[in-house]
Motif scaffolding. Structure first.
Motif, PDB file in Angstrom:
ATOM      1  N   PHE A  93       4.605 -20.684  42.907  1.00 44.28           N
ATOM      2  CA  PHE A  93       4.287 -20.076  44.199  1.00 44.28           C
ATOM      3  C   PHE A  93       5.162 -20.682  45.295  1.00 44.28           C
ATOM      4  O   PHE A  93       5.678 -19.971  46.166  1.00 44.28           O
ATOM      5  CB  PHE A  93       2.813 -20.294  44.550  1.00 44.28           C
ATOM      6  CG  PHE A  93       1.910 -19.165  44.134  1.00 44.28           C
ATOM      7  CD1 PHE A  93       1.596 -18.155  45.012  1.00 44.28           C
ATOM      8  CD2 PHE A  93       1.380 -19.117  42.856  1.00 44.28           C
ATOM      9  CE1 PHE A  93       0.757 -17.108  44.635  1.00 44.28           C
ATOM     10  CE2 PHE A  93       0.544 -18.091  42.460  1.00 44.28           C
ATOM     11  CZ  PHE A  93       0.236 -17.071  43.356  1.00 44.28           C
ATOM     12  N   SER A  94       5.320 -22.001  45.252  1.00 45.03           N
ATOM     13  CA  SER A  94       6.121 -22.698  46.248  1.00 45.03           C
ATOM     14  C   SER A  94       7.571 -22.240  46.214  1.00 45.03           C
ATOM     15  O   SER A  94       8.217 -22.104  47.253  1.00 45.03           O
ATOM     16  CB  SER A  94       6.046 -24.212  46.024  1.00 45.03           C
ATOM     17  OG  SER A  94       6.768 -24.912  46.996  1.00 45.03           O
ATOM     18  N   GLY A  95       8.078 -21.993  45.004  1.00 43.21           N
ATOM     19  CA  GLY A  95       9.454 -21.529  44.874  1.00 43.21           C
ATOM     20  C   GLY A  95       9.644 -20.119  45.397  1.00 43.21           C
ATOM     21  O   GLY A  95      10.482 -19.859  46.260  1.00 43.21           O
ATOM     22  N   LEU A  96       8.837 -19.179  44.906  1.00 47.61           N
ATOM     23  CA  LEU A  96       9.015 -17.775  45.261  1.00 47.61           C
ATOM     24  C   LEU A  96       8.665 -17.477  46.716  1.00 47.61           C
ATOM     25  O   LEU A  96       9.226 -16.562  47.314  1.00 47.61           O
ATOM     26  CB  LEU A  96       8.185 -16.890  44.334  1.00 47.61           C
ATOM     27  CG  LEU A  96       8.837 -16.579  42.985  1.00 47.61           C
ATOM     28  CD1 LEU A  96       7.853 -15.880  42.062  1.00 47.61           C
ATOM     29  CD2 LEU A  96      10.077 -15.724  43.172  1.00 47.61           C
ATOM     30  N   THR A  97       7.743 -18.236  47.290  1.00 49.08           N
ATOM     31  CA  THR A  97       7.417 -18.032  48.701  1.00 49.08           C
ATOM     32  C   THR A  97       8.336 -18.838  49.603  1.00 49.08           C
ATOM     33  O   THR A  97       8.164 -18.835  50.825  1.00 49.08           O
ATOM     34  CB  THR A  97       5.950 -18.429  48.988  1.00 49.08           C
ATOM     35  OG1 THR A  97       5.756 -19.802  48.653  1.00 49.08           O
ATOM     36  CG2 THR A  97       4.983 -17.573  48.199  1.00 49.08           C
ATOM     37  N   THR A  98       9.294 -19.543  49.019  1.00 47.79           N
ATOM     38  CA  THR A  98      10.268 -20.398  49.724  1.00 47.79           C
ATOM     39  C   THR A  98       9.572 -21.472  50.559  1.00 47.79           C
ATOM     40  O   THR A  98      10.028 -21.821  51.643  1.00 47.79           O
ATOM     41  CB  THR A  98      11.234 -19.581  50.625  1.00 47.79           C
ATOM     42  OG1 THR A  98      10.534 -19.059  51.750  1.00 47.79           O
ATOM     43  CG2 THR A  98      11.881 -18.450  49.844  1.00 47.79           C
ATOM     44  N   THR A  99       8.466 -21.993  50.029  1.00 45.06           N
ATOM     45  CA  THR A  99       7.738 -23.048  50.737  1.00 45.06           C
ATOM     46  C   THR A  99       8.431 -24.399  50.550  1.00 45.06           C
ATOM     47  O   THR A  99       8.682 -25.115  51.515  1.00 45.06           O
ATOM     48  CB  THR A  99       6.280 -23.123  50.253  1.00 45.06           C
ATOM     49  OG1 THR A  99       5.661 -21.849  50.466  1.00 45.06           O
ATOM     50  CG2 THR A  99       5.510 -24.198  50.997  1.00 45.06           C
ATOM     51  N   GLY A 100       8.737 -24.757  49.309  1.00 45.56           N
ATOM     52  CA  GLY A 100       9.449 -26.009  49.065  1.00 45.56           C
ATOM     53  C   GLY A 100       8.552 -27.203  48.835  1.00 45.56           C
ATOM     54  O   GLY A 100       9.045 -28.321  48.672  1.00 45.56           O
ATOM     55  N   ALA A 101       7.234 -27.007  48.823  1.00 45.32           N
ATOM     56  CA  ALA A 101       6.322 -28.098  48.461  1.00 45.32           C
ATOM     57  C   ALA A 101       6.396 -28.306  46.956  1.00 45.32           C
ATOM     58  O   ALA A 101       6.521 -27.350  46.195  1.00 45.32           O
ATOM     59  CB  ALA A 101       4.897 -27.747  48.874  1.00 45.32           C
ATOM     60  N   THR A 102       6.333 -29.543  46.510  1.00 46.70           N
ATOM     61  CA  THR A 102       6.458 -29.814  45.076  1.00 46.70           C
ATOM     62  C   THR A 102       5.389 -30.775  44.593  1.00 46.70           C
ATOM     63  O   THR A 102       4.896 -31.606  45.360  1.00 46.70           O
ATOM     64  CB  THR A 102       7.850 -30.388  44.738  1.00 46.70           C
ATOM     65  OG1 THR A 102       7.966 -30.544  43.322  1.00 46.70           O
ATOM     66  CG2 THR A 102       8.083 -31.733  45.418  1.00 46.70           C
ATOM     67  N   VAL A 103       5.031 -30.639  43.332  1.00 51.56           N
ATOM     68  CA  VAL A 103       4.075 -31.553  42.702  1.00 51.56           C
ATOM     69  C   VAL A 103       4.784 -32.455  41.700  1.00 51.56           C
ATOM     70  O   VAL A 103       4.146 -33.223  40.980  1.00 51.56           O
ATOM     71  CB  VAL A 103       2.950 -30.773  41.980  1.00 51.56           C
ATOM     72  CG1 VAL A 103       2.064 -30.060  42.985  1.00 51.56           C
ATOM     73  CG2 VAL A 103       3.522 -29.784  40.968  1.00 51.56           C
ATOM     74  N   ILE A 104       6.099 -32.378  41.660  1.00 56.99           N
ATOM     75  CA  ILE A 104       6.881 -33.149  40.695  1.00 56.99           C
ATOM     76  C   ILE A 104       7.341 -34.463  41.331  1.00 56.99           C
ATOM     77  O   ILE A 104       7.919 -34.458  42.415  1.00 56.99           O
ATOM     78  CB  ILE A 104       8.101 -32.342  40.205  1.00 56.99           C
ATOM     79  CG1 ILE A 104       7.629 -31.033  39.566  1.00 56.99           C
ATOM     80  CG2 ILE A 104       8.908 -33.149  39.198  1.00 56.99           C
ATOM     81  CD1 ILE A 104       8.756 -30.095  39.187  1.00 56.99           C
TER      82      ILE A 104
ATOM     83  N   ILE B  92      16.013 -20.653  53.037  1.00 56.59           N
ATOM     84  CA  ILE B  92      15.109 -21.471  53.861  1.00 56.59           C
ATOM     85  C   ILE B  92      13.988 -21.999  52.976  1.00 56.59           C
ATOM     86  O   ILE B  92      12.798 -21.898  53.302  1.00 56.59           O
ATOM     87  CB  ILE B  92      14.558 -20.655  55.057  1.00 56.59           C
ATOM     88  CG1 ILE B  92      15.692 -20.105  55.900  1.00 56.59           C
ATOM     89  CG2 ILE B  92      13.670 -21.509  55.930  1.00 56.59           C
ATOM     90  CD1 ILE B  92      16.472 -21.133  56.655  1.00 56.59           C
ATOM     91  N   GLY B  93      14.359 -22.528  51.813  1.00 57.75           N
ATOM     92  CA  GLY B  93      13.354 -22.976  50.845  1.00 57.75           C
ATOM     93  C   GLY B  93      13.063 -24.461  50.896  1.00 57.75           C
ATOM     94  O   GLY B  93      11.936 -24.881  51.136  1.00 57.75           O
TER      95      GLY B  93
ATOM     96  N   THR C 295      11.605 -23.950  58.942  1.00 62.37           N
ATOM     97  CA  THR C 295      10.681 -24.088  57.797  1.00 62.37           C
ATOM     98  C   THR C 295      11.422 -24.270  56.471  1.00 62.37           C
ATOM     99  O   THR C 295      10.944 -23.823  55.431  1.00 62.37           O
ATOM    100  CB  THR C 295       9.700 -22.900  57.688  1.00 62.37           C
ATOM    101  OG1 THR C 295      10.372 -21.721  57.265  1.00 62.37           O
ATOM    102  CG2 THR C 295       8.989 -22.654  59.006  1.00 62.37           C
ATOM    103  N   THR C 296      12.573 -24.923  56.514  1.00 60.69           N
ATOM    104  CA  THR C 296      13.294 -25.212  55.272  1.00 60.69           C
ATOM    105  C   THR C 296      12.654 -26.387  54.551  1.00 60.69           C
ATOM    106  O   THR C 296      12.256 -26.274  53.383  1.00 60.69           O
ATOM    107  CB  THR C 296      14.776 -25.532  55.547  1.00 60.69           C
ATOM    108  OG1 THR C 296      15.323 -24.528  56.378  1.00 60.69           O
ATOM    109  CG2 THR C 296      15.559 -25.601  54.245  1.00 60.69           C
TER     110      THR C 296
END
Length: 482
Positions: free
Chosen positions: A106-117, A220-221, A317-318
């Motif tokens: 979801f973070s990738g496709l919505t270009t949010t850029g939040a990660t759990v890794i 803008i991810g 919002t990058t």
């Protein structure tokens, strides 16, 4: 509701999406790190499911109604994100749950850029490339690409375009035909990506990193192939290139189209939203630099560089970083988070509420003050030389009120789940604004929050990407009445 037609479209789009899992397989073969098997499985699962949905309705033709278009967009983004999580979950990433895989997708496709890794540098190259590619595909919206080919399949695409395109005014087209509009947007998007990749490569990035970071920069991810993000390269030249392309990608793409077509920069100078966008970034940059010089003891050039990079990164919002900005003095971390609420321009790949809405809210507030002074006066709100209808102003107020209400609901749920106020507030802000990095326990990554919080934030990302009403309309009983 034309359920069969919607299922057919969803099948087509899912088959198209399955093809995007082929490049990571090739990357795995090139680098020989054994990460391609998960994408091979993901490709066949997505392709088979798409065929299963498409074949029973393969001869069906028709025109989508507006209501159908909204449902297709929401289903597409939700289903695509779920299927996009499959190769991530199968990639044997340490301590990676289903909720983690869905959150990352979801973070990738919505270009949010939040990660759990936690340890991004240790991931197989196939996974690294796939994460960057997800953001690039989501940046302009795969549906905008799809409307260029759906008419050839007997399906009208204008309803999809209106439901997907960000911003308060959604009826403007760059070309007379919607397919031409989609192609024009993608040509610009692709051209910026190629230019960004070459610039990164020329500045010293490897080809792999240059392509990957060009994907997430123009989209803008904010995803990176390294834990330290852009700071890993320790290059002022790379930071400058990144700043420039983030700034460009946060501008309305219709302005880029007009500038290219006229071979002139006049369209930018005449656009009120662009002027507001540049002004906001300049003010936040100046304040940030002054605080870094006065409170943190930074040198002038370093303070200006850090302030400009992180202001542009957060305001558009990058979410890229070169420093641990969440440890900066006094109110700077909060200031940068609040800048993301404004976000990029409408019609850009940026998130947030959009600059144009912020300007209209400001103008509406000013008008209310004038009415208090002159109760019988008639005051019109203008953007440039255009007088806006009251319907647009009401829509902006409605968006803002709904945004605040949803923000409150998401934040309360996260706090009830055990997160502190700073973490809950910044996590919701980062996800609804499609920003990525937050404060508190989510400053570095989102690995330590609960699975429930990850699911809630995944929904928040979707609300942010689809600008709330596209998704919220599905919860209205009137929507489902025949």
């Amino acid at each position: 509701m034309q359920s069969q037609l919607i299922i057919r479209i969803l099948g087509i789009l899912l088959m198209i999406f399955s093809v995007t899992m082929i490049p990571p397989i090739g990357i795995s073969l090139i680098f020989g790190d054994g990460g391609g098997g998960a994408f091979f499985s993901g490709f066949f699962i997505s392709l088979f499911t798409g065929l299963l949905l498409f074949l029973p309705q393969k001869n069906l033709k028709g025109e989508l109604r507006n209501r159908d278009g909204f449902l297709v967009v929401v289903l597409f983004w939700a289903v695509l994100s779920l299927f996009g999580a499959i190769p991530l979950y199968l990639s044997n990433i340490p301590e990676f749950s289903v909720a983690d895989a869905v959150f990352e997708s979801f973070s990738g496709l919505t270009t949010t850029g939040a990660t759990v890794i936690r340890h991004i540098d240790e991931l197989p190259h196939a996974v690294l490339f796939y994460r960057q590619q997800l953001q690039w595909l989501g940046g302009m919206g795969i549906i905008v690409l799809a409307v260029a080919i759906l008419p050839m399949l007997g399906i009208g695409g204008m309803q999809l375009y209106r439901a997907e395109t960000p911003g308060p005014v959604k009826d403007s087209k760059l070309t007379p035909r919607i397919a031409g509009t989609a192609k024009a947007l993608w040509y610009i998007y692709l051209g910026l990506t190629i230019a960004c990749a070459f610039a990164y490569w020329g500045a010293g990035m490897s080809i792999f990193d240059a392509i990957g970071h060009s994907f997430s920069t123009v989209a803008i991810g904010g995803f990176s192939t390294h834990d330290k993000s852009i700071g890993w390269f320790d290059s002022s030249q790379i930071e400058l290139i990144c700043t420039l392309f983030m700034l460009i990608s946060g501008i309305n793409f219709s302005l880029h189209f007009a500038a290219v077509r006229r071979l002139s920069i006049q369209p930018y100078g005449k656009d009120p939203e662009f002027k507001g966008y540049v002004t906001i970034i300049a003010i936040v940059t100046l304040v940030t630099a002054l605080i870094l010089i006065i409170k943190a003891g930074s040198g002038f050039s370093k303070a200006i560089g850090d302030a400009l990079f992180h202001t542009v990164s957060m305001a558009t919002t990058t979410g890229f970083a070169t420093e641990e900005f969440y440890a900066w003095p006094i109110f700077l971390p909060a200031l940068l988070i609040f800048a993301s609420f404004i976000g990029g321009c409408a019609g850009s790949t940026g998130g947030g509420m959009k600059v144009i809405r912020f300007l209209l809210l400001f103008k509406q507030g000013s008008r209310e003050i004038k009415k208090l002074i002159h109760p019988n006066g008639i005051f019109k709100i203008r953007i440039g030389n255009t007088v806006l209808s009251e319907n647009i102003i009401e829509a902006v107020w409605g968006f803002f009120a709904t945004y605040v209400a949803l923000f409150f609901v998401f934040m309360i749920i996260l706090m009830a789940d055990g997160l502190d106020q700073v973490t809950a507030f910044s996590a919701v802000a980062a996800c609804m604004n499609n920003l990525g990095p937050g404060l508190g326990d989510v400053a570095a990554n989102y690995a330590d929050i609960s699975d429930l919080a990850k699911w809630i934030l995944s929904i928040a990302m979707l609300f942010g990407r689809l600008e709330i009403f596209t998704l919220l309309v599905l919860f209205s009983p009137a929507f489902w009445r025949s």
